[in-house]
Design an enzyme around this catalytic site. Structure first.
Site, PDB file in Angstrom:
ATOM      1  NE  ARG A  49      -2.868   0.471   3.359  1.00  0.00           N
ATOM      2  CZ  ARG A  49      -2.171   0.686   4.493  1.00  0.00           C
ATOM      3  NH1 ARG A  49      -1.451   1.787   4.618  1.00  0.00           N
ATOM      4  NH2 ARG A  49      -2.201  -0.189   5.478  1.00  0.00           N
ATOM      5  CE1 TYR A 101     -16.727  10.863 -15.892  1.00  0.00           C
ATOM      6  CE2 TYR A 101     -16.304  10.846 -13.543  1.00  0.00           C
ATOM      7  CZ  TYR A 101     -16.653  10.183 -14.700  1.00  0.00           C
ATOM      8  OH  TYR A 101     -16.934   8.842 -14.657  1.00  0.00           O
ATOM      9  CG  ASP A 173     -10.155  15.367 -15.004  1.00  0.00           C
ATOM     10  OD1 ASP A 173      -9.456  14.763 -15.848  1.00  0.00           O
ATOM     11  OD2 ASP A 173     -11.153  14.853 -14.464  1.00  0.00           O
ATOM     12  CE  LYS A 198     -12.863   7.285 -18.406  1.00  0.00           C
ATOM     13  NZ  LYS A 198     -13.224   8.557 -17.811  1.00  0.00           N
TER      14      LYS A 198
HETATM   15  C1  LIG Z   1     -13.781   8.933 -16.509  1.00  0.00           C
HETATM   16  C2  LIG Z   1     -13.391  10.238 -15.974  1.00  0.00           C
HETATM   17  C3  LIG Z   1     -13.145  10.421 -14.599  1.00  0.00           C
HETATM   18  C4  LIG Z   1     -13.330   9.313 -13.597  1.00  0.00           C
HETATM   19  O1  LIG Z   1     -12.378   8.331 -13.758  1.00  0.00           O
HETATM   20  P1  LIG Z   1     -12.609   6.766 -13.397  1.00  0.00           P
HETATM   21  O2  LIG Z   1     -11.346   6.140 -13.841  1.00  0.00           O
HETATM   22  O3  LIG Z   1     -13.816   6.320 -14.162  1.00  0.00           O
HETATM   23  O4  LIG Z   1     -12.828   6.691 -11.935  1.00  0.00           O
HETATM   24  C5  LIG Z   1     -12.738  11.670 -14.183  1.00  0.00           C
HETATM   25  N1  LIG Z   1     -12.597  12.697 -15.045  1.00  0.00           N
HETATM   26  C6  LIG Z   1     -12.833  12.564 -16.355  1.00  0.00           C
HETATM   27  C7  LIG Z   1     -12.675  13.730 -17.260  1.00  0.00           C
HETATM   28  C8  LIG Z   1     -13.246  11.342 -16.865  1.00  0.00           C
HETATM   29  O5  LIG Z   1     -13.503  11.213 -18.167  1.00  0.00           O
END
Ligand SMILES: *Cc1c(COP(=O)(O)O)cnc(C)c1O
Length: 384
Positions: A49, A101, A173, A198
């Site tokens: 961890r 998001y 983000d 992604k």
């Molecule tokens: C998918 C997404 C998230 C969340 O991420 P997860 O891996 O699904 O927890 C946060 N910000 C953006 C812009 C996203 O597309």
């Protein structure tokens, strides 16, 4: 590897291979614990961890790519965002962009609000509005550019400047752009977060999140939070993510090339009322976007004319898959109002333009002509 080009860093950044065996890949250290040589004497690793060599290689890699000093890997993008929001305390206010998001909105509204952290939504495309919203209790601003799903562009450097003057932390983000196309820390942001699920992973085969900082004090606090709250990424997924990142450059180039072709083809397609794509010269924030990012990216949103039915569109697509998520090699289509942004209350959704007729496309790496033909036939079938 500070002066190396991005394409080379993607492959050799972080920890390059394995010095002990010569393995060109970092091994998957599938272990929870590590033998210690004597009481109080270990070889840098105590418990997974706290630290794991495969995860560490990934954390160092993303720090190199974003131009930061420290990276942190989590079990999902939301776990990464949750760790960052754990920097704040009761009485603090977090500002966020419109179109943030859905999950980021939800965790602030439904989890952190219970702990006394409040939020406000501000149109970050307008720096005057950001200035006006930076009240006494604001501690951080969370932005996405281009933001999900209307691909609105925020001037990251301008917002970071305004925020820094007030001692407010700017969190970006960077999921939609990745460090290959946009590096928020160099633009003045303090913290970068990613849903590595992604584009960074790129193959729709893992869920992961990353955080990068360049400030020593923030780095120490985040390391503490990561270990204390424990939402870490496992060694196998860390390996998969390192593997995905190696091809990020070639993938992003082809994603963007396909997207540009599709965006232009959709403009001439009967039944398409509106298209949102930051690569269009007349798109909101196009100039700012092209100044701070390397291409228009690979996301398009569109709305069909009123006599077209989106339900039919989603059942008629053949190459595109109806699914949540984005950034994989395969093209996906989703309905933000009922899928990715369903957790945002209807009144806010309507106000920021996430209508029931909105379709969001994540353009993959298939042949562009095939993708265009698929969209055209599905749109034609959707006519009532
Ligand atoms: C998918 C997404 C998230 C969340 O991420 P997860 O891996 O699904 O927890 C946060 N910000 C953006 C812009 C996203 O597309």
């Amino acid at each position: 590897m500070a002066q190396t080009h991005m394409e080379t860093l993607l492959i050799h950044g972080g920890v390059d291979g394995d010095a002990t065996t010569g393995s060109v890949n970092v091994p998957i250290y599938q272990t929870s614990t590590y033998a210690q040589d004597a009481l109080g004497q270990h070889r840098g690793w105590e418990y997974s961890r706290t630290g794991n060599p495969t995860r560490f290689a990934l954390e160092k890699l993303i720090a190199d790519l974003e131009g930061g000093t420290h990276g942190y890997a989590f079990g999902s993008g939301m776990a990464a965002i949750t760790a960052v929001l754990s920097l704040f305390r009761s009485g603090d206010r977090i500002l966020m962009s419109e179109n943030v998001y859905g999950g980021s909105f939800r965790v602030l509204d439904k989890v952190f609000r219970n702990f006394g952290i409040t939020w406000s939504i501000v149109d970050t495309t307008d720096t005057e509005k950001v200035k006006a919203a930076l009240k006494e209790d604001v501690r951080a601003i969370l932005i996405e550019s281009p933001a999900n799903p209307l691909l609105t562009v925020t001037d990251i450097a301008a917002v970071s400047d305004i925020a820094r003057e007030k001692g407010v932390i700017t969190i970006v983000d960077n999921t939609f752009m990745t460090p290959y196309l946009q590096r928020p820390l160099a633009l003045g942001a303090d913290i970068v977060v990613h849903s590595a699920t992604k584009y960074l992973g790129g193959h729709s085969d893992l869920v992961a999140g990353l955080v990068v900082v360049k400030d020593e004090a923030l780095a120490e606090r985040l390391a503490f939070i990561q270990n204390a709250t424990g939402g870490v990424l496992g060694p196998f997924d860390s390996f998969l993510l390192i593997r995905g990142i190696k091809t990020l450059g070639v993938r992003m180039d082809r994603h963007a090339e396909n997207t540009q072709k599709i965006a232009h083809a959709l403009r001439e397609t009967e039944g398409v009322k509106q298209i949102w794509y930051p690569g269009f010269a007349d798109a909101q924030g196009h100039e700012v976007h092209m100044r701070q990012a390397g291409s228009g990216g690979a996301m398009i949103s569109l709305e069909l004319e009123d006599d077209y039915d989106v339900r039919t569109f989603f059942t008629a697509i053949r190459v595109f898959t109806l699914a949540e998520s984005l950034g994989g090699v395969e093209s996906l289509a989703c309905h933000p109002a009922t899928m990715t942004h369903a957790s945002i209350p209807e009144d806010i959704r309507q106000r920021v333009g996430i209508t029931d007729g909105l379709i969001r496309l994540s353009v993959g790496l298939e042949n562009a002509e095939d993708l265009i033909a698929d969209l055209k036939q599905a749109i034609a079938k959707s006519r009532r």
